[in-house]
Motif scaffolding. Structure first.
Motif, PDB file in Angstrom:
ATOM      1  N   GLY A 108     -16.599  54.581   5.633  1.00 12.27           N
ATOM      2  CA  GLY A 108     -17.909  54.702   5.002  1.00 12.27           C
ATOM      3  C   GLY A 108     -18.996  53.845   5.599  1.00 12.27           C
ATOM      4  N   GLY A 109     -18.668  53.101   6.626  1.00 11.54           N
ATOM      5  CA  GLY A 109     -19.666  52.246   7.256  1.00 11.54           C
ATOM      6  C   GLY A 109     -20.083  52.756   8.619  1.00 11.54           C
ATOM      7  N   TYR A 110     -20.508  51.845   9.447  1.00 16.50           N
ATOM      8  CA  TYR A 110     -21.042  52.139  10.781  1.00 16.50           C
ATOM      9  C   TYR A 110     -20.634  50.976  11.673  1.00 16.50           C
ATOM     10  N   SER A 111     -19.924  51.258  12.757  1.00 14.03           N
ATOM     11  CA  SER A 111     -19.469  50.141  13.586  1.00 14.03           C
ATOM     12  C   SER A 111     -19.222  50.557  15.020  1.00 14.03           C
ATOM     13  N   GLY A 112     -19.200  49.536  15.875  1.00  6.60           N
ATOM     14  CA  GLY A 112     -18.844  49.683  17.271  1.00  6.60           C
ATOM     15  C   GLY A 112     -18.083  48.448  17.708  1.00  6.60           C
ATOM     16  N   TYR A 113     -17.470  48.510  18.890  1.00 10.53           N
ATOM     17  CA  TYR A 113     -16.687  47.394  19.413  1.00 10.53           C
ATOM     18  C   TYR A 113     -17.142  47.061  20.825  1.00 10.53           C
ATOM     19  N   VAL A 114     -17.138  45.770  21.132  1.00 12.30           N
ATOM     20  CA  VAL A 114     -17.345  45.279  22.497  1.00 12.30           C
ATOM     21  C   VAL A 114     -16.186  44.355  22.838  1.00 12.30           C
ATOM     22  N   ARG A 115     -15.922  44.253  24.137  1.00 13.38           N
ATOM     23  CA  ARG A 115     -14.923  43.304  24.623  1.00 13.38           C
ATOM     24  C   ARG A 115     -15.659  42.016  24.977  1.00 13.38           C
ATOM     25  N   ILE A 116     -15.175  40.911  24.452  1.00 14.29           N
ATOM     26  CA  ILE A 116     -15.798  39.612  24.680  1.00 14.29           C
ATOM     27  C   ILE A 116     -15.542  39.186  26.123  1.00 14.29           C
ATOM     28  N   PRO A 117     -16.569  38.764  26.844  1.00 16.41           N
ATOM     29  CA  PRO A 117     -16.349  38.337  28.229  1.00 16.41           C
ATOM     30  C   PRO A 117     -15.341  37.195  28.324  1.00 16.41           C
ATOM     31  N   GLY A 118     -14.496  37.250  29.357  1.00 19.76           N
ATOM     32  CA  GLY A 118     -13.528  36.192  29.592  1.00 19.76           C
ATOM     33  C   GLY A 118     -12.226  36.330  28.831  1.00 19.76           C
ATOM     34  N   CYS A 119     -12.091  37.370  28.033  1.00 21.44           N
ATOM     35  CA  CYS A 119     -10.833  37.593  27.312  1.00 21.44           C
ATOM     36  C   CYS A 119     -10.756  39.063  26.926  1.00 21.44           C
ATOM     37  N   ASP A 120      -9.641  39.457  26.399  1.00 22.49           N
ATOM     38  CA  ASP A 120      -9.475  40.841  25.963  1.00 22.49           C
ATOM     39  C   ASP A 120      -9.764  41.028  24.475  1.00 22.49           C
ATOM     40  N   HIS A 121     -10.214  39.976  23.795  1.00 17.74           N
ATOM     41  CA  HIS A 121     -10.474  40.105  22.365  1.00 17.74           C
ATOM     42  C   HIS A 121     -11.717  40.951  22.106  1.00 17.74           C
ATOM     43  N   LEU A 122     -11.688  41.594  20.963  1.00 18.47           N
ATOM     44  CA  LEU A 122     -12.759  42.508  20.586  1.00 18.47           C
ATOM     45  C   LEU A 122     -13.660  41.896  19.528  1.00 18.47           C
ATOM     46  N   LEU A 123     -14.929  42.218  19.631  1.00 20.34           N
ATOM     47  CA  LEU A 123     -15.896  41.891  18.597  1.00 20.34           C
ATOM     48  C   LEU A 123     -16.358  43.219  18.005  1.00 20.34           C
ATOM     49  N   GLU A 124     -16.116  43.397  16.724  1.00 20.13           N
ATOM     50  CA  GLU A 124     -16.627  44.567  16.015  1.00 20.13           C
ATOM     51  C   GLU A 124     -17.987  44.199  15.457  1.00 20.13           C
ATOM     52  N   ILE A 125     -18.942  45.072  15.640  1.00 21.09           N
ATOM     53  CA  ILE A 125     -20.279  44.891  15.070  1.00 21.09           C
ATOM     54  C   ILE A 125     -20.415  46.005  14.041  1.00 21.09           C
ATOM     55  N   ALA A 126     -20.518  45.609  12.765  1.00 18.91           N
ATOM     56  CA  ALA A 126     -20.357  46.596  11.703  1.00 18.91           C
ATOM     57  C   ALA A 126     -21.354  46.424  10.568  1.00 18.91           C
ATOM     58  N   TYR A 127     -21.657  47.545   9.954  1.00 23.70           N
ATOM     59  CA  TYR A 127     -22.367  47.568   8.675  1.00 23.70           C
ATOM     60  C   TYR A 127     -21.397  48.181   7.681  1.00 23.70           C
TER      61      TYR A 127
END
Length: 145
Positions: free
Chosen positions: A111-130
């Motif tokens: 029910g929301g709105y989101s996207g993902y980016v890969r954080i530079p220097g690692c494989d971890h993800l940052l979700e940017i979400a509403y």
């Protein structure tokens, strides 16, 4: 983009075991969320989420192929916005700062709105979400139901 984290989500192989650890082992109280597939815990201004590893990979649009470089790592951190427009702005800011787009912001099944980016220097993800189901305080801290 202001300096804060809204939600840390761990991709877990056994959700039941992870919930027992936090709830019975540590005495944490889960948030009231209408789902057996995910658990959330208020941790001060940040929240912790537990979600199945395969489901978290699918949500990010990535294969769950273990530790292969450039693929899915079973953990993501999230920055919650107050609107879809704020998600779009923050997503563009992360790309300008060197992040790699993984999944462009879109309306999602919960029910929301989101996207993902890969954080530079690692494989971890940052979700940017509403998430319209999570209130936010004046400092940008997520308030779970």
């Amino acid at each position: 983009m202001d300096q804060r984290l809204s939600l840390i989500t761990l991709g877990v192989d056994d959700l039941g075991a992870a919930r027992r650890f936090f709830e019975q082992g540590l005495g944490w109280t889960p948030a009231k969320v209408d789902s057996d597939a995910v658990a959330f815990y208020q941790c001060g201004p940040t929240a912790l989420g537990l979600f199945g590893r395969a489901e978290l990979a699918a949500d990010a649009g990535l294969p769950d192929d273990g530790a292969a470089p450039g693929h899915f790592v079973p953990c993501s951190i999230a920055w919650n916005a107050r609107s879809e427009a704020e998600v779009d702005t923050a997503f563009a800011e992360t790309l300008a700062a060197g992040a790699t787009a993984v999944k462009r912001p879109e309306k999602v099944f919960w029910g929301g709105y989101s996207g993902y980016v890969r954080i530079p220097g690692c494989d971890h993800l940052l979700e940017i979400a509403y998430n319209p189901g999570f209130a936010m305080d004046e400092n940008g801290g997520v308030i779970l139901p």
